[in-house]
Design an enzyme around this catalytic site. Structure first.
Site, PDB file in Angstrom:
ATOM      1  N   GLU A   1      85.799 -70.058  34.140  1.00  0.00           N
ATOM      2  CA  GLU A   1      85.847 -71.399  33.535  1.00  0.00           C
ATOM      3  C   GLU A   1      84.465 -71.738  32.992  1.00  0.00           C
ATOM      4  O   GLU A   1      83.470 -71.140  33.417  1.00  0.00           O
ATOM      5  CB  GLU A   1      86.257 -72.428  34.606  1.00  0.00           C
ATOM      6  CG  GLU A   1      85.349 -72.367  35.827  1.00  0.00           C
ATOM      7  CD  GLU A   1      85.820 -73.205  37.012  1.00  0.00           C
ATOM      8  OE1 GLU A   1      86.823 -73.915  36.880  1.00  0.00           O
ATOM      9  OE2 GLU A   1      85.155 -73.145  38.060  1.00  0.00           O
TER      10      GLU A   1
ATOM     11  N   GLN B   1      73.486 -64.297  44.140  1.00  0.00           N
ATOM     12  CA  GLN B   1      73.556 -65.351  45.164  1.00  0.00           C
ATOM     13  C   GLN B   1      74.407 -64.870  46.324  1.00  0.00           C
ATOM     14  O   GLN B   1      74.519 -65.543  47.335  1.00  0.00           O
ATOM     15  CB  GLN B   1      74.236 -66.592  44.592  1.00  0.00           C
ATOM     16  CG  GLN B   1      73.446 -67.288  43.518  1.00  0.00           C
ATOM     17  CD  GLN B   1      74.264 -68.405  42.902  1.00  0.00           C
ATOM     18  OE1 GLN B   1      74.155 -69.550  43.284  1.00  0.00           O
ATOM     19  NE2 GLN B   1      75.071 -68.077  41.925  1.00  0.00           N
ATOM     20  N   ASN B   2      75.064 -63.727  46.139  1.00  0.00           N
ATOM     21  CA  ASN B   2      76.032 -63.288  47.149  1.00  0.00           C
ATOM     22  C   ASN B   2      75.333 -62.652  48.337  1.00  0.00           C
ATOM     23  O   ASN B   2      74.292 -62.016  48.199  1.00  0.00           O
ATOM     24  CB  ASN B   2      77.036 -62.320  46.536  1.00  0.00           C
ATOM     25  CG  ASN B   2      77.869 -63.009  45.480  1.00  0.00           C
ATOM     26  OD1 ASN B   2      77.877 -64.237  45.409  1.00  0.00           O
ATOM     27  ND2 ASN B   2      78.543 -62.248  44.653  1.00  0.00           N
TER      28      ASN B   2
ATOM     29  N   CYS C   1      60.724 -61.812  66.197  1.00  0.00           N
ATOM     30  CA  CYS C   1      60.341 -60.763  65.234  1.00  0.00           C
ATOM     31  C   CYS C   1      59.584 -59.642  65.940  1.00  0.00           C
ATOM     32  O   CYS C   1      58.651 -59.906  66.716  1.00  0.00           O
ATOM     33  CB  CYS C   1      59.478 -61.384  64.144  1.00  0.00           C
ATOM     34  SG  CYS C   1      58.922 -60.213  62.903  1.00  0.00           S
TER      35      CYS C   1
ATOM     36  N   HIS D   1      70.040 -65.441  48.058  1.00  0.00           N
ATOM     37  CA  HIS D   1      70.460 -66.192  49.240  1.00  0.00           C
ATOM     38  C   HIS D   1      70.620 -65.302  50.470  1.00  0.00           C
ATOM     39  O   HIS D   1      71.329 -65.650  51.412  1.00  0.00           O
ATOM     40  CB  HIS D   1      71.769 -66.952  48.956  1.00  0.00           C
ATOM     41  CG  HIS D   1      71.604 -68.060  47.960  1.00  0.00           C
ATOM     42  ND1 HIS D   1      72.643 -68.598  47.251  1.00  0.00           N
ATOM     43  CD2 HIS D   1      70.487 -68.732  47.553  1.00  0.00           C
ATOM     44  CE1 HIS D   1      72.174 -69.557  46.449  1.00  0.00           C
ATOM     45  NE2 HIS D   1      70.877 -69.650  46.613  1.00  0.00           N
TER      46      HIS D   1
ATOM     47  N   SER E   1      79.237 -70.844  39.364  1.00  0.00           N
ATOM     48  CA  SER E   1      79.444 -72.192  38.833  1.00  0.00           C
ATOM     49  C   SER E   1      78.112 -72.777  38.367  1.00  0.00           C
ATOM     50  O   SER E   1      78.093 -73.822  37.719  1.00  0.00           O
ATOM     51  CB  SER E   1      80.062 -73.090  39.904  1.00  0.00           C
ATOM     52  OG  SER E   1      79.198 -73.167  41.020  1.00  0.00           O
TER      53      SER E   1
HETATM   54  P1  NAD Z   1      80.847 -70.953  43.313  1.00  0.00           P
HETATM   55  O1  NAD Z   1      81.953 -70.847  44.296  1.00  0.00           O
HETATM   56  O2  NAD Z   1      80.136 -72.257  43.212  1.00  0.00           O
HETATM   57  O3  NAD Z   1      81.414 -70.614  41.838  1.00  0.00           O
HETATM   58  C1  NAD Z   1      82.132 -69.443  41.564  1.00  0.00           C
HETATM   59  C2  NAD Z   1      82.466 -69.442  40.084  1.00  0.00           C
HETATM   60  O4  NAD Z   1      83.081 -68.204  39.765  1.00  0.00           O
HETATM   61  C3  NAD Z   1      83.455 -70.543  39.684  1.00  0.00           C
HETATM   62  O5  NAD Z   1      83.050 -71.096  38.453  1.00  0.00           O
HETATM   63  C4  NAD Z   1      84.788 -69.787  39.554  1.00  0.00           C
HETATM   64  O6  NAD Z   1      85.663 -70.377  38.616  1.00  0.00           O
HETATM   65  C5  NAD Z   1      84.306 -68.434  39.084  1.00  0.00           C
HETATM   66  N1  NAD Z   1      85.190 -67.314  39.429  1.00  0.00           N
HETATM   67  C6  NAD Z   1      85.953 -67.141  40.541  1.00  0.00           C
HETATM   68  N2  NAD Z   1      86.561 -65.941  40.520  1.00  0.00           N
HETATM   69  C7  NAD Z   1      86.198 -65.352  39.338  1.00  0.00           C
HETATM   70  C8  NAD Z   1      86.505 -64.104  38.739  1.00  0.00           C
HETATM   71  N3  NAD Z   1      87.288 -63.207  39.317  1.00  0.00           N
HETATM   72  N4  NAD Z   1      85.939 -63.826  37.539  1.00  0.00           N
HETATM   73  C9  NAD Z   1      85.125 -64.714  36.919  1.00  0.00           C
HETATM   74  N5  NAD Z   1      84.805 -65.914  37.451  1.00  0.00           N
HETATM   75  C10 NAD Z   1      85.335 -66.217  38.652  1.00  0.00           C
HETATM   76  O7  NAD Z   1      79.858 -69.764  43.584  1.00  0.00           O
HETATM   77  P2  NAD Z   1      78.300 -69.660  43.371  1.00  0.00           P
HETATM   78  O8  NAD Z   1      77.934 -70.259  42.047  1.00  0.00           O
HETATM   79  O9  NAD Z   1      77.921 -68.254  43.634  1.00  0.00           O
HETATM   80  O10 NAD Z   1      77.683 -70.590  44.501  1.00  0.00           O
HETATM   81  C11 NAD Z   1      78.177 -70.492  45.820  1.00  0.00           C
HETATM   82  C12 NAD Z   1      77.135 -70.200  46.885  1.00  0.00           C
HETATM   83  O11 NAD Z   1      77.840 -69.745  48.048  1.00  0.00           O
HETATM   84  C13 NAD Z   1      76.227 -69.087  46.541  1.00  0.00           C
HETATM   85  O12 NAD Z   1      74.972 -69.578  46.781  1.00  0.00           O
HETATM   86  C14 NAD Z   1      76.515 -67.943  47.517  1.00  0.00           C
HETATM   87  O13 NAD Z   1      75.367 -67.673  48.272  1.00  0.00           O
HETATM   88  C15 NAD Z   1      77.506 -68.442  48.486  1.00  0.00           C
HETATM   89  N6  NAD Z   1      78.753 -67.634  48.569  1.00  0.00           N
HETATM   90  C16 NAD Z   1      78.672 -66.271  48.612  1.00  0.00           C
HETATM   91  C17 NAD Z   1      79.824 -65.518  48.678  1.00  0.00           C
HETATM   92  C18 NAD Z   1      79.699 -64.008  48.706  1.00  0.00           C
HETATM   93  O14 NAD Z   1      78.679 -63.494  49.156  1.00  0.00           O
HETATM   94  N7  NAD Z   1      80.688 -63.271  48.215  1.00  0.00           N
HETATM   95  C19 NAD Z   1      81.058 -66.137  48.685  1.00  0.00           C
HETATM   96  C20 NAD Z   1      81.126 -67.543  48.674  1.00  0.00           C
HETATM   97  C21 NAD Z   1      79.938 -68.273  48.604  1.00  0.00           C
END
Ligand code: NAD
Length: 288
Positions: free
Chosen positions: A253, A113-114, A166, A131, A208
């Site tokens: 968690e 999702q990142n 595009c 995403h 999450s």
């Molecule tokens: P979320 O923020 O909803 O959940 C993150 C989960 O990871 C939480 O349950 C948290 O407790 C856990 N967590 C945090 N640090 C951790 C670690 N070091 N080790 C293990 N677990 C850990 O994230 P999501 O479910 O990916 O949904 C968020 C949406 O936002 C995604 O769709 C994404 O596209 C976007 N997003 C992306 C980034 C990125 O690209 N790095 C950052 C923030 C949000």
């Protein structure tokens, strides 16, 4: 962040499940990148946790794009990214561990999702960016992806030529990042479904699992069944339908997947510590 008293056994179990798999995939979320310094959204220090108003604003982004793509682009060029300067961050041991599992031939694909590009930068080759990718742009008509540098956005703005168009089909180009309420690009959605339906181990790291449709992927994998033949003590031949996929969560968690028993087990803790420990255990098992 709290750790259960003994994480050693689940780590062994995960390593065994991976070694015994024929098609393992990983699903990742913002949690795997927090140890690189990128905040997540819903963890204890997440962006939405600290600023719920920012979440409400984010819901408006896609509607803005649809109603006025030029205004959408002007705002993007004005305001800094919520996630900070992603070009300044580096992959962490969690990203490298998944890349190593792919090199070992165990992990076949990552669906992330990142948007931060850190899996690829850590060396992972088959990465489906559910995403999108913050360093890319995407045509909403034909799904063509472009590196951000392929468009001089500031010049287009100065010349009143936003939104970018595009180079292949002339359609409107937006950021490749999928905003709230925006459909998942059809190519990635289709490939991800295929992977979820095919895998026999799904390793879910740092999510999450509340953002849909991504959170459906483990549920889809959970539905697949295979036939298992066995004999009872009295010699009766039995064929049962059993789950085809072992679903492992590595998260700080418990999540809805843990609570609803979509996942078989949770290894609670940091992905940057647990995933490298799993890789070490996989190496030990495959040596012996
Ligand atoms: P979320 O923020 O909803 O959940 C993150 C989960 O990871 C939480 O349950 C948290 O407790 C856990 N967590 C945090 N640090 C951790 C670690 N070091 N080790 C293990 N677990 C850990 O994230 P999501 O479910 O990916 O949904 C968020 C949406 O936002 C995604 O769709 C994404 O596209 C976007 N997003 C992306 C980034 C990125 O690209 N790095 C950052 C923030 C949000």
């Amino acid at each position: 962040m709290s750790f259960p008293p003994d994480t050693t056994r689940p780590i062994e179990r995960a390593a065994r499940d991976l070694v015994n798999s024929s098609y393992a995939i990983a699903l990742t979320g913002a949690g795997i990148s927090t140890e690189s310094g990128i905040p997540d959204f819903r963890g204890p220090s997440g962006i939405w946790t600290k600023d719920p108003e920012a979440e409400r604003r984010a819901f408006e982004t896609y509607r803005k794009f649809l109603s006025d793509p030029r205004a959408y682009w002007e705002e993007r060029l004005r305001s800094p990214s919520l996630l900070g300067d992603l070009s300044q961050v580096e992959p962490n041991p969690g990203h490298y561990a998944l890349a190593e599992l792919e090199r070992m031939g165990i992990l076949k694909c990552i669906i992330t999702q990142n948007v931060d590009d850190l899996h690829r930068r850590a060396g992972s080759k088959r990465v489906l960016e559910y995403h999108g990718n913050a360093f890319r742009l995407r045509c909403v008509s034909c799904n063509a992806r472009y590196e951000r540098e392929e468009y001089d956005l500031q010049r287009l703005k100065d010349e009143g030529k936003l939104p970018p168009l595009c180079k292949r089909c002339g359609g409107v180009v937006k950021s490749d990042v999928v905003h709230f309420e925006e459909p998942i690009p059809t190519d990635v959605a289709r490939q991800s479904l295929k992977e979820a339906w095919r895998c026999d181990v799904m390793l879910i790291c740092g999510t999450s699992a509340v953002v849909y449709p991504f959170a459906n992927l483990p549920r889809i994998a959970r539905q697949r069944r295979v036939e298992k033949e066995s004999r009872t003590e009295s010699g009766l031949y039995v064929v049962e339908q059993v789950p085809a996929t072992t679903i492992i969560e590595v998260n700080a968690e418990p999540t809805p997947l843990t609570r609803e028993k979509v996942s078989d087990y949770l290894i609670q803790g940091k992905t940057g510590e647990i995933l490298p420990a799993i890789v070490e255990e996989v190496k030990r098992l495959t040596r012996s």
